[in-house]
Design an enzyme around this catalytic site. Structure first.
Site, PDB file in Angstrom:
ATOM      1  N   ASP A  83       0.826  -1.202   0.000  1.00 60.31           N
ATOM      2  CA  ASP A  83       0.000   0.000   0.000  1.00 60.31           C
ATOM      3  C   ASP A  83       0.865   1.259   0.000  1.00 60.31           C
ATOM      4  O   ASP A  83       1.963   1.270   0.557  1.00 60.31           O
ATOM      5  CB  ASP A  83      -0.898  -0.004   1.245  1.00 60.31           C
ATOM      6  CG  ASP A  83      -2.030   0.999   1.150  1.00 60.31           C
ATOM      7  OD1 ASP A  83      -2.384   1.395   0.022  1.00 60.31           O
ATOM      8  OD2 ASP A  83      -2.548   1.397   2.205  1.00 60.31           O
ATOM      9  N   GLY A 116       0.160   5.330  -4.592  1.00 57.18           N
ATOM     10  CA  GLY A 116      -0.443   6.577  -5.053  1.00 57.18           C
ATOM     11  C   GLY A 116       0.020   7.775  -4.243  1.00 57.18           C
ATOM     12  O   GLY A 116       0.368   8.831  -4.802  1.00 57.18           O
ATOM     13  N   ASN A 164     -10.638  -2.560  -6.103  1.00 56.43           N
ATOM     14  CA  ASN A 164      -9.850  -1.573  -6.848  1.00 56.43           C
ATOM     15  C   ASN A 164     -10.482  -1.158  -8.173  1.00 56.43           C
ATOM     16  O   ASN A 164     -10.055  -0.170  -8.791  1.00 56.43           O
ATOM     17  CB  ASN A 164      -8.427  -2.089  -7.100  1.00 56.43           C
ATOM     18  CG  ASN A 164      -7.559  -2.068  -5.861  1.00 56.43           C
ATOM     19  OD1 ASN A 164      -6.574  -2.800  -5.771  1.00 56.43           O
ATOM     20  ND2 ASN A 164      -7.908  -1.237  -4.875  1.00 56.43           N
ATOM     21  N   TRP A 165     -11.496  -1.900  -8.625  1.00 50.43           N
ATOM     22  CA  TRP A 165     -12.202  -1.501  -9.842  1.00 50.43           C
ATOM     23  C   TRP A 165     -12.917  -0.163  -9.651  1.00 50.43           C
ATOM     24  O   TRP A 165     -13.303   0.488 -10.632  1.00 50.43           O
ATOM     25  CB  TRP A 165     -13.223  -2.569 -10.250  1.00 50.43           C
ATOM     26  CG  TRP A 165     -12.609  -3.883 -10.629  1.00 50.43           C
ATOM     27  CD1 TRP A 165     -12.555  -5.012  -9.865  1.00 50.43           C
ATOM     28  CD2 TRP A 165     -11.951  -4.203 -11.855  1.00 50.43           C
ATOM     29  NE1 TRP A 165     -11.906  -6.017 -10.541  1.00 50.43           N
ATOM     30  CE2 TRP A 165     -11.537  -5.562 -11.758  1.00 50.43           C
ATOM     31  CE3 TRP A 165     -11.688  -3.493 -13.034  1.00 50.43           C
ATOM     32  CZ2 TRP A 165     -10.856  -6.203 -12.806  1.00 50.43           C
ATOM     33  CZ3 TRP A 165     -11.007  -4.136 -14.069  1.00 50.43           C
ATOM     34  CH2 TRP A 165     -10.600  -5.474 -13.946  1.00 50.43           C
ATOM     35  N   ARG A 169       1.750  -4.965   6.224  1.00 48.41           N
ATOM     36  CA  ARG A 169       1.042  -3.914   5.486  1.00 48.41           C
ATOM     37  C   ARG A 169       1.844  -2.624   5.582  1.00 48.41           C
ATOM     38  O   ARG A 169       2.203  -2.178   6.666  1.00 48.41           O
ATOM     39  CB  ARG A 169      -0.360  -3.671   6.023  1.00 48.41           C
ATOM     40  CG  ARG A 169      -1.030  -2.565   5.186  1.00 48.41           C
ATOM     41  CD  ARG A 169      -2.472  -2.315   5.505  1.00 48.41           C
ATOM     42  NE  ARG A 169      -2.995  -1.352   4.529  1.00 48.41           N
ATOM     43  CZ  ARG A 169      -4.185  -1.398   3.988  1.00 48.41           C
ATOM     44  NH1 ARG A 169      -5.010  -2.360   4.304  1.00 48.41           N
ATOM     45  NH2 ARG A 169      -4.575  -0.489   3.124  1.00 48.41           N
ATOM     46  N   ARG A 194      -5.267  -1.989   8.809  1.00 48.40           N
ATOM     47  CA  ARG A 194      -6.408  -2.856   8.482  1.00 48.40           C
ATOM     48  C   ARG A 194      -5.940  -3.887   7.459  1.00 48.40           C
ATOM     49  O   ARG A 194      -4.925  -3.707   6.795  1.00 48.40           O
ATOM     50  CB  ARG A 194      -7.577  -2.038   7.928  1.00 48.40           C
ATOM     51  CG  ARG A 194      -7.244  -1.199   6.700  1.00 48.40           C
ATOM     52  CD  ARG A 194      -8.464  -0.425   6.207  1.00 48.40           C
ATOM     53  NE  ARG A 194      -8.154   0.386   5.047  1.00 48.40           N
ATOM     54  CZ  ARG A 194      -7.704   1.632   5.086  1.00 48.40           C
ATOM     55  NH1 ARG A 194      -7.520   2.227   6.256  1.00 48.40           N
ATOM     56  NH2 ARG A 194      -7.440   2.297   3.975  1.00 48.40           N
ATOM     57  N   SER A 211      -7.905  -5.162   4.872  1.00 42.53           N
ATOM     58  CA  SER A 211      -8.464  -4.886   3.539  1.00 42.53           C
ATOM     59  C   SER A 211      -8.865  -6.141   2.764  1.00 42.53           C
ATOM     60  O   SER A 211      -8.550  -6.280   1.582  1.00 42.53           O
ATOM     61  CB  SER A 211      -7.485  -4.044   2.724  1.00 42.53           C
ATOM     62  OG  SER A 211      -7.352  -2.758   3.289  1.00 42.53           O
TER      63      SER A 211
END
Length: 243
Positions: free
Chosen positions: A21, A24, A69-70, A189, A195, A197
């Site tokens: 993660d 972005g 993620n879509w 993570r 979390r 996910s």
């Protein structure tokens, strides 16, 4: 041969799963588009795979694209799918020559035919490798996996291949995408989120977790080694009380 760290292997996790993660945010902090971060993150996967043999990690599972993620923008999703195709094409020879076996888990129905063909070909090309087993979760969700597994199990019951009274806790794992893999010992993570996910919900019931602040493109083999070594200091009770 893979460039393993110059360290002596210690007792550590045999199977590590990673929620990668922060791509972005890493890109946006640099004034670049989110896909720039995804490309940087893809390079980190190779570095972590290379570190596995020297740390005694036999299985590595990475969360590449979730069923949720879509919901991202069409441009980002299209860019990610293109990145997956390019990564497979670019890395197939290296993975095969360096003893890495690759598997993909997740629902392939929504993926495009060219990507599916590349995934199938990579699995076939590396099926005899055994140094590290790299599993890529692509269009994967833990709840979706359990739902699909339950449908297959129900079908076997309906068609007489399985008796309802024989269904127990050991039965469902045989229908999961990960049925040939051991459960993860350690789940990492990145990016500061605490979390899971929807990742490996059934398989990680007794996994150890590490939630770290590092964004995935900044995650190094050195940090991976530190987390694996830290795992060796833990006591895993699996619900029991150690004497």
């Amino acid at each position: 041969m893979l460039n393993a760290p110059h360290t002596v292997p210690v007792a550590g996790p045999r199977h590590v799963a990673i929620i990668m993660d922060g791509n972005g945010r890493w890109a946006q902090a640099r004034g670049r588009p989110r896909l720039f971060g995804h490309h940087a993150g893809a390079r980190r996967v190779r570095e972590v795979v290379e570190a596995c043999p020297g740390l005694g990690v036999k299985y590595l599972t990475v969360f590449a694209f979730s069923t949720e993620n879509w919901k991202r923008t069409q441009a980002e999703v299209a860019g990610l799918m293109s990145l997956f195709r390019r990564y497979i094409i670019k890395e197939t020879r290296t993975l095969k020559e360096n003893g890495i076996r690759v598997r993909f888990i997740g629902d392939r129905v929504r993926l495009d035919a060219k990507l599916i063909a590349l995934m199938d070909a990579l699995e076939e090309e590396t099926k005899n490798n055994d140094l590290v087993h790299l599993t890529v979760a692509l269009n994967y969700g833990g709840r979706d996996e359990v739902a699909r597994a339950t449908k297959r199990l129900a079908r076997d019951v309906a068609e007489g291949r399985l008796r309802p009274e024989d269904v127990g806790e050991e039965t469902l794992p045989k229908y999961l995408d990960t049925r040939v893999l051991p459960d993860p010992d350690l789940v990492i993570r990145t990016s500061g989120e605490a979390r899971i996910s929807n990742f490996l919900l059934w398989q990680s019931a007794y996994s150890e977790y590490e939630f770290i602040d590092t964004l995935w493109p900044d995650f190094t083999a050195g940090e991976f080694e530190r987390l694996c070594r830290n795992f060796g200091t833990r006591e895993r009770r699996f619900g029991a009380v150690l004497a």
